[in-house]
Design a protein around this motif. Structure first.
Motif, PDB file in Angstrom:
ATOM      1  N   LYS A   1       0.816  -1.211   0.000  1.00 25.48           N
ATOM      2  CA  LYS A   1       0.000   0.000   0.000  1.00 25.48           C
ATOM      3  C   LYS A   1       0.852   1.264   0.000  1.00 25.48           C
ATOM      4  N   GLU A   2       2.148   1.126   0.310  1.00 32.44           N
ATOM      5  CA  GLU A   2       3.038   2.278   0.330  1.00 32.44           C
ATOM      6  C   GLU A   2       3.924   2.341  -0.916  1.00 32.44           C
ATOM      7  N   ARG A   3       3.711   1.433  -1.850  1.00 33.24           N
ATOM      8  CA  ARG A   3       4.537   1.405  -3.053  1.00 33.24           C
ATOM      9  C   ARG A   3       3.792   1.989  -4.241  1.00 33.24           C
ATOM     10  N   ALA A   4       4.572   2.472  -5.197  1.00 32.95           N
ATOM     11  CA  ALA A   4       3.992   3.043  -6.414  1.00 32.95           C
ATOM     12  C   ALA A   4       3.557   1.914  -7.339  1.00 32.95           C
ATOM     13  N   VAL A   5       2.453   1.272  -6.965  1.00 28.90           N
ATOM     14  CA  VAL A   5       1.916   0.158  -7.743  1.00 28.90           C
ATOM     15  C   VAL A   5       0.648   0.614  -8.450  1.00 28.90           C
ATOM     16  N   PRO A   6       0.221  -0.099  -9.488  1.00 24.04           N
ATOM     17  CA  PRO A   6      -1.034   0.261 -10.151  1.00 24.04           C
ATOM     18  C   PRO A   6      -2.202   0.247  -9.169  1.00 24.04           C
ATOM     19  N   VAL A   7      -3.079   1.209  -9.298  1.00 27.06           N
ATOM     20  CA  VAL A   7      -4.275   1.357  -8.460  1.00 27.06           C
ATOM     21  C   VAL A   7      -3.883   1.480  -6.982  1.00 27.06           C
ATOM     22  N   GLY A   8      -2.756   2.132  -6.730  1.00 23.72           N
ATOM     23  CA  GLY A   8      -2.298   2.324  -5.366  1.00 23.72           C
ATOM     24  C   GLY A   8      -2.547   3.743  -4.888  1.00 23.72           C
ATOM     25  N   GLY A   9      -2.197   4.001  -3.640  1.00 24.74           N
ATOM     26  CA  GLY A   9      -2.320   5.335  -3.090  1.00 24.74           C
ATOM     27  C   GLY A   9      -3.529   5.514  -2.200  1.00 24.74           C
ATOM     28  N   ASN A  10      -3.563   6.660  -1.541  1.00 24.76           N
ATOM     29  CA  ASN A  10      -4.567   6.909  -0.515  1.00 24.76           C
ATOM     30  C   ASN A  10      -5.957   7.189  -1.075  1.00 24.76           C
ATOM     31  N   VAL A  11      -6.028   7.743  -2.276  1.00 21.59           N
ATOM     32  CA  VAL A  11      -7.355   7.982  -2.866  1.00 21.59           C
ATOM     33  C   VAL A  11      -8.088   6.661  -3.061  1.00 21.59           C
ATOM     34  N   TYR A  12      -7.392   5.662  -3.569  1.00 23.47           N
ATOM     35  CA  TYR A  12      -8.007   4.346  -3.761  1.00 23.47           C
ATOM     36  C   TYR A  12      -8.217   3.617  -2.439  1.00 23.47           C
ATOM     37  N   ASN A  13      -7.388   3.931  -1.432  1.00 22.72           N
ATOM     38  CA  ASN A  13      -7.477   3.215  -0.166  1.00 22.72           C
ATOM     39  C   ASN A  13      -8.606   3.737   0.718  1.00 22.72           C
TER      40      ASN A  13
ATOM     41  N   ILE B   1      -4.851  16.363  -5.161  1.00 21.35           N
ATOM     42  CA  ILE B   1      -4.258  15.089  -4.748  1.00 21.35           C
ATOM     43  C   ILE B   1      -2.749  15.240  -4.848  1.00 21.35           C
ATOM     44  N   ARG B   2      -2.042  14.931  -3.774  1.00 22.86           N
ATOM     45  CA  ARG B   2      -0.600  15.174  -3.806  1.00 22.86           C
ATOM     46  C   ARG B   2       0.162  14.230  -2.873  1.00 22.86           C
ATOM     47  N   ILE B   3       1.476  14.305  -2.942  1.00 22.16           N
ATOM     48  CA  ILE B   3       2.381  13.603  -2.035  1.00 22.16           C
ATOM     49  C   ILE B   3       2.915  14.626  -1.045  1.00 22.16           C
ATOM     50  N   VAL B   4       2.737  14.368   0.249  1.00 23.59           N
ATOM     51  CA  VAL B   4       3.175  15.331   1.266  1.00 23.59           C
ATOM     52  C   VAL B   4       4.274  14.786   2.179  1.00 23.59           C
ATOM     53  N   ARG B   5       4.496  13.482   2.203  1.00 23.49           N
ATOM     54  CA  ARG B   5       5.506  12.908   3.098  1.00 23.49           C
ATOM     55  C   ARG B   5       6.839  12.764   2.376  1.00 23.49           C
ATOM     56  N   PRO B   6       7.925  13.022   3.051  1.00 20.22           N
ATOM     57  CA  PRO B   6       9.239  12.815   2.444  1.00 20.22           C
ATOM     58  C   PRO B   6       9.415  11.360   2.014  1.00 20.22           C
ATOM     59  N   ASN B   7       9.885  11.174   0.803  1.00 21.92           N
ATOM     60  CA  ASN B   7      10.200   9.849   0.243  1.00 21.92           C
ATOM     61  C   ASN B   7       8.970   8.979  -0.001  1.00 21.92           C
ATOM     62  N   SER B   8       7.788   9.537   0.084  1.00 29.96           N
ATOM     63  CA  SER B   8       6.588   8.744  -0.192  1.00 29.96           C
ATOM     64  C   SER B   8       6.484   8.457  -1.685  1.00 29.96           C
ATOM     65  N   GLU B   9       6.031   7.248  -2.022  1.00 25.91           N
ATOM     66  CA  GLU B   9       5.844   6.863  -3.417  1.00 25.91           C
ATOM     67  C   GLU B   9       4.396   7.013  -3.871  1.00 25.91           C
ATOM     68  N   ILE B  10       3.500   7.276  -2.935  1.00 26.88           N
ATOM     69  CA  ILE B  10       2.077   7.264  -3.252  1.00 26.88           C
ATOM     70  C   ILE B  10       1.440   8.623  -2.953  1.00 26.88           C
ATOM     71  N   ASP B  11       0.279   8.866  -3.577  1.00 30.77           N
ATOM     72  CA  ASP B  11      -0.502  10.023  -3.145  1.00 30.77           C
ATOM     73  C   ASP B  11      -0.956   9.744  -1.714  1.00 30.77           C
ATOM     74  N   ASP B  12      -0.591  10.645  -0.812  1.00 29.02           N
ATOM     75  CA  ASP B  12      -0.909  10.430   0.602  1.00 29.02           C
ATOM     76  C   ASP B  12      -1.710  11.593   1.180  1.00 29.02           C
ATOM     77  N   TYR B  13      -2.213  12.444   0.301  1.00 33.21           N
ATOM     78  CA  TYR B  13      -3.076  13.556   0.703  1.00 33.21           C
ATOM     79  C   TYR B  13      -4.104  13.794  -0.387  1.00 33.21           C
ATOM     80  N   PHE B  14      -5.347  13.951   0.010  1.00 39.62           N
ATOM     81  CA  PHE B  14      -6.341  14.392  -0.975  1.00 39.62           C
ATOM     82  C   PHE B  14      -7.383  15.285  -0.323  1.00 39.62           C
ATOM     83  N   ASP B  15      -7.849  16.209  -1.125  1.00 41.33           N
ATOM     84  CA  ASP B  15      -8.932  17.122  -0.761  1.00 41.33           C
ATOM     85  C   ASP B  15      -9.875  17.109  -1.958  1.00 41.33           C
ATOM     86  N   ILE B  16     -10.999  16.419  -1.811  1.00 43.64           N
ATOM     87  CA  ILE B  16     -11.960  16.263  -2.903  1.00 43.64           C
ATOM     88  C   ILE B  16     -13.229  17.019  -2.537  1.00 43.64           C
ATOM     89  N   ARG B  17     -13.648  17.905  -3.429  1.00 43.11           N
ATOM     90  CA  ARG B  17     -14.813  18.742  -3.167  1.00 43.11           C
ATOM     91  C   ARG B  17     -15.908  18.431  -4.185  1.00 43.11           C
TER      92      ARG B  17
END
Length: 344
Positions: free
Chosen positions: A165-177, A200-216
Motif C-alpha cells: 500500500k506504500e509502493r507506487a503500484v497500479p491502483v495504489g495510493g490513498n485515494v483508492y485506499n 491530490i498530492r504527495i506530502v511525506r518525504p520519500n513517499s511513493e504514493i498520493d498520501d493527501y487528498f482534498d476532494i470537493r
C-alpha cells in the motif's frame, strides 16, 4: 436453520479477509466459509480448521459448490478476479476500491447483470457508528438544511512502511485506499454532485504514493468536502457539519476494526459501542451538548448480500451507487492533474 446456506470463497486472507469478513461470515448461520485462497500460508485454518485451502484462484473458482466470492486482494487484481468469478457463475463482493476506473466497473456490472448475479462493493463504513449517528441527526432534522459537510480520515505515518500500500503500484495510493469510504458516505447523504474538484498530492518525504487528498463535491446549496492525509499527527477530527439549525462536530473512529483486530467476534455483546470520549457534540438553539453515538455493526451488510442472493431483496450497496463512486474517483484524479473544476 436458514433455507439455504451460501458457500463462500475468500480470495486473500490479509487484513480484510481475516479481520473483517471472516468474523462476520463465520458467525452468521446463513454462510459457510468453504475455501480461502492462500498461495503458501495456512492462516485461514488457524482461524477455523474447517476452512479448506486453495492454492490458486482458478482452483477456487472451479469449485461448483462455491456460491459467493469475496475479492480481498491487492487493488490492481480486483477487476481480473471479479470478472473471472462472474464468468464462473459466482456472486461477488469486491473490497474497495471496486475497480481502477469507472469503465472497468461498468464492464463488471454489465456482466453481472447479463448472468443474473449479485455484484456489490464492500462499503462497510455505511454501518460505522459515526455515520449512523449523522444519518439519524439528519433524518430527525436536528441540523436543518446542510450548508457545509466535511469528513476527514487522517493518519500519521511518517515512516514509509514496506507494505504494498506504500509502493507506487497500479491502483495504489490513498485515494483508492480511503477515498471510496468517504466519497460513498457523502453520496449516500447528498446524492450525485454537479461538479468535482480535487487536490491530490504527495506530502511525506520519500513517499511513493498520493498520501493527501482534498476532494470537493459541488452542489447548488452546500459545500461537501472529503479529505485525508497520512501526515496528521493529531488526527481526531472526523466530521464537521453546519446546517441552518445547528452544527455537529465529531472525532474518533468506529471501534469495530480495533475490536476485530483483538480477535473478538461480533457475537460479543455489546457490539460496536463507541466510548464516550468519541461521541460528537451538537450545537443548536434547541439543544447544545453531547450526542450519544449509535452502535456500529457491519453484520447488516452481509445479511443484505444473503437476502439479495437467496430472497431477491434489493441490495443495500447498489451497482449504480458503486459506479458513481468510481466516477468521482476518476474525475478527482483528472481534476487534480488538470487543475480544473470538472462537471460530474
Amino acid at each position: 436453520m436458514p433455507s439455504k446456506i451460501l458457500n463462500v470463497g475468500l480470495i486473500g486472507f490479509g487484513l480484510s479477509g481475516r479481520y473483517f469478513h471472516s468474523p462476520f461470515l463465520s458467525t452468521n448461520p446463513n454462510f459457510k466459509i468453504k475455501t480461502v485462497v492462500e498461495r503458501s500460508k495456512n492462516e485461514a485454518q488457524e482461524f477455523d480448521p474447517s476452512i479448506g485451502n486453495a492454492r490458486s484462484v482458478e482452483e477456487l473458482l472451479s469449485d461448483e459448490e462455491i456460491d459467493l466470492v469475496f475479492i480481498c486482494t491487492p487493488n490492481d487484481t480486483h477487476f481480473e478476479y471479479a470478472m473471472d468469478a462472474l464468468q464462473n457463475g459466482k456472486h461477488v463482493v469486491i473490497e474497495k476500491p471496486f475497480s481502477a476506473t469507472e469503465e472497468e466497473a461498468r464492464e463488471l456490472v454489465k456482466v453481472a447483470g447479463e448472468k443474473g448475479l449479485i455484484l456489490t462493493a464492500y462499503q462497510n463504513r455505511r454501518w460505522d457508528s459515526d455515520f449512523l449517528t449523522i444519518q439519524k441527526l439528519l433524518g430527525e432534522g436536528k441540523l436543518g438544511d446542510i450548508i457545509e459537510y466535511e469528513c476527514r480520515y487522517d493518519r500519521y505515518r511518517e515512516a514509509v512502511a514496506g507494505s504494498w500500500k506504500e509502493r507506487a503500484v497500479p491502483v495504489g495510493g490513498n485515494v483508492y485506499n480511503l477515498g471510496p469510504h468517504l466519497i460513498d458516505q457523502a453520496l449516500v447523504l447528498f446524492g450525485e454532485p454537479e461538479t468535482v474538484t480535487a487536490d491530490i498530492r504527495i506530502v511525506r518525504p520519500n513517499s511513493e504514493i498520493d498520501d493527501y487528498f482534498d476532494i470537493r463535491l459541488g452542489y447548488p446549496d452546500k459545500s461537501v468536502i472529503v479529505k485525508s492525509s497520512l501526515m496528521v499527527y493529531e488526527n481526531k477530527l472526523r466530521y464537521v457539519l453546519h446546517g441552518t439549525k445547528g452544527s455537529f462536530i465529531k472525532g474518533g473512529l468506529d471501534p469495530q476494526e480495533e475490536t476485530l483486530r483483538q480477535n473478538v467476534l461480533p457475537t460479543e455483546k455489546p457490539w460496536g459501542v463507541e466510548p464516550e470520549d468519541r461521541w460528537g457534540t451538537l450545537y443548536s438553539e434547541a439543544f447544545t451538548g453531547i450526542v450519544e453515538s449509535e452502535a456500529g455493526d457491519y453484520m447488516p451488510f452481509y445479511q443484505n448480500v444473503y437476502d439479495a442472493i437467496v430472497n431477491g431483496a434489493e441490495l443495500a450497496v447498489k451497482p449504480e451507487e458503486v459506479l458513481r463512486t468510481c466516477r468521482v474517483i476518476d474525475l478527482a484524479f483528472q481534476s487534480s492533474n488538470e487543475k480544473k473544476v470538472l462537471a460530474y
